[in-house]
Design an enzyme around this catalytic site. Sequence first.
Site, mmCIF file in Angstrom:
data_model
loop_
_atom_site.group_PDB
_atom_site.id
_atom_site.type_symbol
_atom_site.label_atom_id
_atom_site.label_comp_id
_atom_site.label_asym_id
_atom_site.label_seq_id
_atom_site.Cartn_x
_atom_site.Cartn_y
_atom_site.Cartn_z
ATOM 1 C CB CYS A 167 -26.963 41.696 15.123
ATOM 2 S SG CYS A 167 -26.185 40.117 15.480
ATOM 3 C CG ASP A 181 -6.058 29.829 22.831
ATOM 4 O OD1 ASP A 181 -6.824 29.100 22.161
ATOM 5 O OD2 ASP A 181 -6.381 30.976 23.209
ATOM 6 C CB CYS A 221 -27.367 32.373 15.160
ATOM 7 S SG CYS A 221 -26.920 33.888 16.008
ATOM 8 C CB CYS A 228 -32.821 36.644 15.468
ATOM 9 S SG CYS A 228 -32.191 37.502 14.048
ATOM 10 C CB CYS A 235 -11.452 27.452 18.986
ATOM 11 S SG CYS A 235 -10.147 27.438 17.762
ATOM 12 C CD GLN A 250 -10.753 35.051 22.954
ATOM 13 O OE1 GLN A 250 -11.826 34.752 22.436
ATOM 14 N NE2 GLN A 250 -9.724 34.244 22.942
ATOM 15 C CB CYS A 268 -28.657 35.988 9.288
ATOM 16 S SG CYS A 268 -27.074 36.431 10.005
ATOM 17 C CE1 TYR A 286 -0.095 27.512 17.267
ATOM 18 C CE2 TYR A 286 0.127 26.416 19.390
ATOM 19 C CZ TYR A 286 0.262 26.397 18.017
ATOM 20 O OH TYR A 286 0.727 25.259 17.399
HETATM 21 N N1 SAH Z 1 -4.431 33.046 23.210
HETATM 22 C C1 SAH Z 1 -4.962 34.166 22.459
HETATM 23 C C2 SAH Z 1 -5.122 33.902 20.960
HETATM 24 C C3 SAH Z 1 -5.570 32.551 20.531
HETATM 25 S S1 SAH Z 1 -6.014 32.456 18.818
HETATM 26 C C4 SAH Z 1 -6.257 34.636 23.074
HETATM 27 O O1 SAH Z 1 -6.858 33.943 23.878
HETATM 28 O O2 SAH Z 1 -6.699 35.718 22.759
HETATM 29 C C5 SAH Z 1 -4.663 31.594 18.103
HETATM 30 C C6 SAH Z 1 -3.463 32.484 17.799
HETATM 31 O O3 SAH Z 1 -2.441 31.665 17.237
HETATM 32 C C7 SAH Z 1 -3.717 33.579 16.790
HETATM 33 O O4 SAH Z 1 -3.354 34.805 17.381
HETATM 34 C C8 SAH Z 1 -2.785 33.240 15.613
HETATM 35 O O5 SAH Z 1 -2.247 34.369 14.991
HETATM 36 C C9 SAH Z 1 -1.716 32.429 16.278
HETATM 37 N N2 SAH Z 1 -0.952 31.464 15.449
HETATM 38 C C10 SAH Z 1 -1.375 30.740 14.395
HETATM 39 N N3 SAH Z 1 -0.415 29.896 13.977
HETATM 40 C C11 SAH Z 1 0.655 30.086 14.788
HETATM 41 C C12 SAH Z 1 1.952 29.499 14.871
HETATM 42 N N4 SAH Z 1 2.343 28.539 14.037
HETATM 43 N N5 SAH Z 1 2.773 29.915 15.865
HETATM 44 C C13 SAH Z 1 2.394 30.884 16.724
HETATM 45 N N6 SAH Z 1 1.185 31.468 16.687
HETATM 46 C C14 SAH Z 1 0.318 31.090 15.734
#
Ligand code: SAH
Length: 458
Positions: free
Chosen positions: A165, A387, A87, A78, A414, A289, A84, A318
Amino acid sequence: MSKQPAPIEKNEIIEVQIEDLTHDGAGVAKVDGYALFIPKALPGEKIKAKVVKVKKGYGFARVMETIEESAHRAEPPCPIYNQCGGCQLQHMSYEAQLTYKQKQVKDVLERIGQIKGIPVHATLGMNDPWRYRNKAQVPVGEEEGGLIAGFYQERSHRIIDMDECLIQHQENDEVVSIVKEIAKRYGIRGYDEDKHRGTLRHVVARYGKQTGDIMVVLITRGKELPNKKNIIEDIQQAIPKVKSIVQNINPKRTNVIFGDQTIILWGDEYIYDSIGNIRFAISARSFYQVNPDQTKVLYDKALEYADLKGNETVIDAYCGIGTISLFLAQKAKHVYGVEIVPEAISDAKKNAEINGFTNVDFAVGEAENVMPWWYAQGIRPDVIVVDPPRKGCDEKLLETILNMKPKRVVYVSCNPATLARDLRVLEDGGYKTKEVQPVDMFPHSTHVECVAQLVLNK
Ligand code: SAH
């Protein structure tokens, strides 16, 4: 880290050997035990560096000359890599990036979670780690020559004009260039952040990789968009695959990209994409995603770790727009998803409906409060998937998992640091971490996603 007085001074030029990489991708050298962080230097390299900052336990330096180069050094393809900041690892071969991410996860699990002696597998990477992003969010501004759109220079709010990009899908690059040209044609003013003037703040392009659908979002400061009709017509003409043209209005002085009001200018409210067999409706503001190919890899692993036979009750905490929930619902008796953002739950319900799932329930709320409530209702999950965002799981949620005693917990993370912290709590509460699989969702960045499988000790 040592707290002795720094053995070096600011502006000093020194030769050092790079020993390691930090979690944000900077090289680490030791000068008499004192840690020196040197961006863009790689382990194994001998560097002539200039010290730029000296703090109590550590300092920062800048590469002046690479005396001995690492075999893992790569020429960043790049042209704007150094300006930037989007990355961080393009100067490293992709293979070395994957090894670095695996080591990162392993080290953090040991150091923060005392999780040792378990398999942390080789990072699952992409065959072609370029052009993977399905969403471009490009800031628009003005220069003497007129409207520009590109990226914020690293650690600043100065916009630099850009047409390409390399981690963005080609389609998104083309869409942004075309929209930029059209906006210029009709004299649309770019947004001036300092004076809070001008019309167009951001151009957002979304692309459904499996369907080819394209969405264009014009984010404007006010409701007014001069020459709106012509702009819409020209976009349709120049981008035959466009399915949706949307205006979003953000009148605030803020870094947040989207405002509260969204107007469909032409076409559908949604575009579609699919991951595996499941179709997702994506609106202008939906969370989805950004790397769908690797998302499939991640979710397949989560599903494998959930080890469902068809009779299980599963909680997906989540859950966002229900992506993992619906993956699980293919193999489970019933899935309960919980998420804090109400719009995401509407999307999740819509996605369940368009895919014909009747064995899922979604709830809006804080997972740490909804799960104890479910528990009180008598819901006893066999498997819990979490998650969470970067800060990890709430303590109360971990406690609820320990009360619910599912046979398996699948933790999608993550952030390896909070994963390690939370795994320790679950291990102390009677679970055993069996294995951890890092997945590269964001090639050339330092981000690493992983999935861990835990089982309840007998
Ligand atoms: N599992 C989904 C999103 C994961 S990202 C996927 O793979 O696409 C994490 C998510 O947790 C986000 O959508 C965020 O809004 C949510 N979040 C954050 N704090 C939270 C809480 N206390 N209770 C429930 N959800 C929450």
